[in-house]
Design an enzyme around this catalytic site. Structure first.
Site, PDB file in Angstrom:
ATOM      1  N   GLY A  59       0.832  -1.194   0.000  1.00  0.00           N
ATOM      2  CA  GLY A  59       0.000   0.000   0.000  1.00  0.00           C
ATOM      3  C   GLY A  59       0.867   1.244   0.000  1.00  0.00           C
ATOM      4  N   GLN A  64       2.955  10.014   1.346  1.00  0.00           N
ATOM      5  CA  GLN A  64       4.240   9.339   1.132  1.00  0.00           C
ATOM      6  C   GLN A  64       4.873   9.696  -0.203  1.00  0.00           C
ATOM      7  OE1 GLN A  64       2.594   5.251   2.227  1.00  0.00           O
ATOM      8  NE2 GLN A  64       4.701   5.127   2.943  1.00  0.00           N
ATOM      9  N   CYS A 104       7.232  -0.093   6.460  1.00  0.00           N
ATOM     10  CA  CYS A 104       6.655   1.082   5.808  1.00  0.00           C
ATOM     11  C   CYS A 104       7.651   1.601   4.785  1.00  0.00           C
ATOM     12  CB  CYS A 104       6.370   2.150   6.862  1.00  0.00           C
ATOM     13  SG  CYS A 104       5.714   3.677   6.183  1.00  0.00           S
ATOM     14  N   LEU A 105       7.173   1.927   3.581  1.00  0.00           N
ATOM     15  CA  LEU A 105       8.078   2.394   2.529  1.00  0.00           C
ATOM     16  C   LEU A 105       8.751   3.714   2.902  1.00  0.00           C
ATOM     17  CD1 LEU A 105       6.079   1.553  -0.745  1.00  0.00           C
ATOM     18  CD2 LEU A 105       7.808   0.183   0.432  1.00  0.00           C
ATOM     19  N   HIS A 146      -3.061   0.824   8.207  1.00  0.00           N
ATOM     20  CA  HIS A 146      -1.712   1.387   8.081  1.00  0.00           C
ATOM     21  C   HIS A 146      -1.736   2.621   7.167  1.00  0.00           C
ATOM     22  CE1 HIS A 146       2.823   0.913   7.546  1.00  0.00           C
ATOM     23  NE2 HIS A 146       2.484   1.806   6.620  1.00  0.00           N
ATOM     24  N   GLU A 147      -2.403   2.479   6.009  1.00  0.00           N
ATOM     25  CA  GLU A 147      -2.434   3.589   5.044  1.00  0.00           C
ATOM     26  C   GLU A 147      -3.294   4.738   5.559  1.00  0.00           C
ATOM     27  OE1 GLU A 147      -0.213   3.482   2.960  1.00  0.00           O
ATOM     28  OE2 GLU A 147       0.192   1.332   3.122  1.00  0.00           O
ATOM     29  N   HIS A 150      -1.464   7.054   7.743  1.00  0.00           N
ATOM     30  CA  HIS A 150      -0.644   8.038   7.029  1.00  0.00           C
ATOM     31  C   HIS A 150      -1.431   9.326   6.767  1.00  0.00           C
ATOM     32  CE1 HIS A 150       3.181   6.164   6.237  1.00  0.00           C
ATOM     33  NE2 HIS A 150       2.618   5.059   5.789  1.00  0.00           N
TER      34      HIS A 150
HETATM   35 ZN    ZN Z   1       3.585   3.253   5.613  1.00  0.00          ZN
END
Ligand code: ZN
Length: 183
Positions: A59, A64, A104-105, A146-147, A150
């Site tokens: 995701g 991000q 997490c990216l 999670h998303e 953000h």
């Molecule tokens: Zn993340």
């Protein structure tokens, strides 16, 4: 003085975006609702899918990629998460809490255990601006949460166990140092 970006719509030209890393302040901002699902939103979403694939994510949220907008995308064949965009999502959580390791990216090399409710119902707009609702008790429900975090400026390091947070302290310091060097 830098021009202030117009609120509620993407500001950067296509093709220029990258996944931003902690401690970029955009990751801590509460994202703004999308005003209308137009071409600029669709091209932002295209790029988000591209970057998510490139970095092998499950995701990716708009903050991000430097856009403080309430949009995220999901999709990974590995764990059966459908490829989908969620615009202005609203989440309702239920069920027991479960701990699972997450990455997490925007936090490379950092993983930690995060407790989340098992079941989630999401209401959002699709790329045509139509509302849809989904419910999941699978890994998908965790990706949504999670998303969604953000979009609220919340990261997994805020939700990790104290022990995990201690464990990743060094990696966080390295990320801050890398950001300082890039300045
Ligand atoms: Zn993340």
């Amino acid at each position: 003085m830098a021009a202030r970006p117009k609120e509620g719509s993407p500001v950067r030209p296509a093709g220029s975006r990258q996944v931003v890393h902690f401690p970029d302040p955009v990751l801590r901002r509460k994202a703004l609702p999308v005003r209308s699902v137009d071409e600029s939103v669709r091209s932002l979403v295209d790029e988000m899918f591209r970057l998510m694939d490139e970095e092998d994510g499950a995701g990716l949220a708009a903050p991000q990629v430097g856009e403080s907008l309430r949009i995220f995308v999901t999709g990974t064949t590995e764990r059966g998460v459908p490829r989908r965009a969620y615009i202005n999502p609203v989440l309702e959580l239920s069920g027991d809490f479960e701990s699972m390791e997450e990455g997490c990216l925007s936090l490379p090399d950092i993983r930690g255990s995060v407790r989340r409710p098992v079941t989630a119902t999401i209401r959002a707009l699709d790329l045509d601006g139509n509302e849809f609702t989904e419910t999941s008790s699978e890994f998908q429900a965790r990706v949504w949460q999670h998303e969604f975090d953000h979009l609220e400026g919340v990261l997994i390091i805020d939700k990790m166990s104290p022990l995990d947070r201690l464990r990743v302290r060094r990696a966080l310091k390295d990320l801050k140092a890398a950001a300082d060097e890039g300045r």
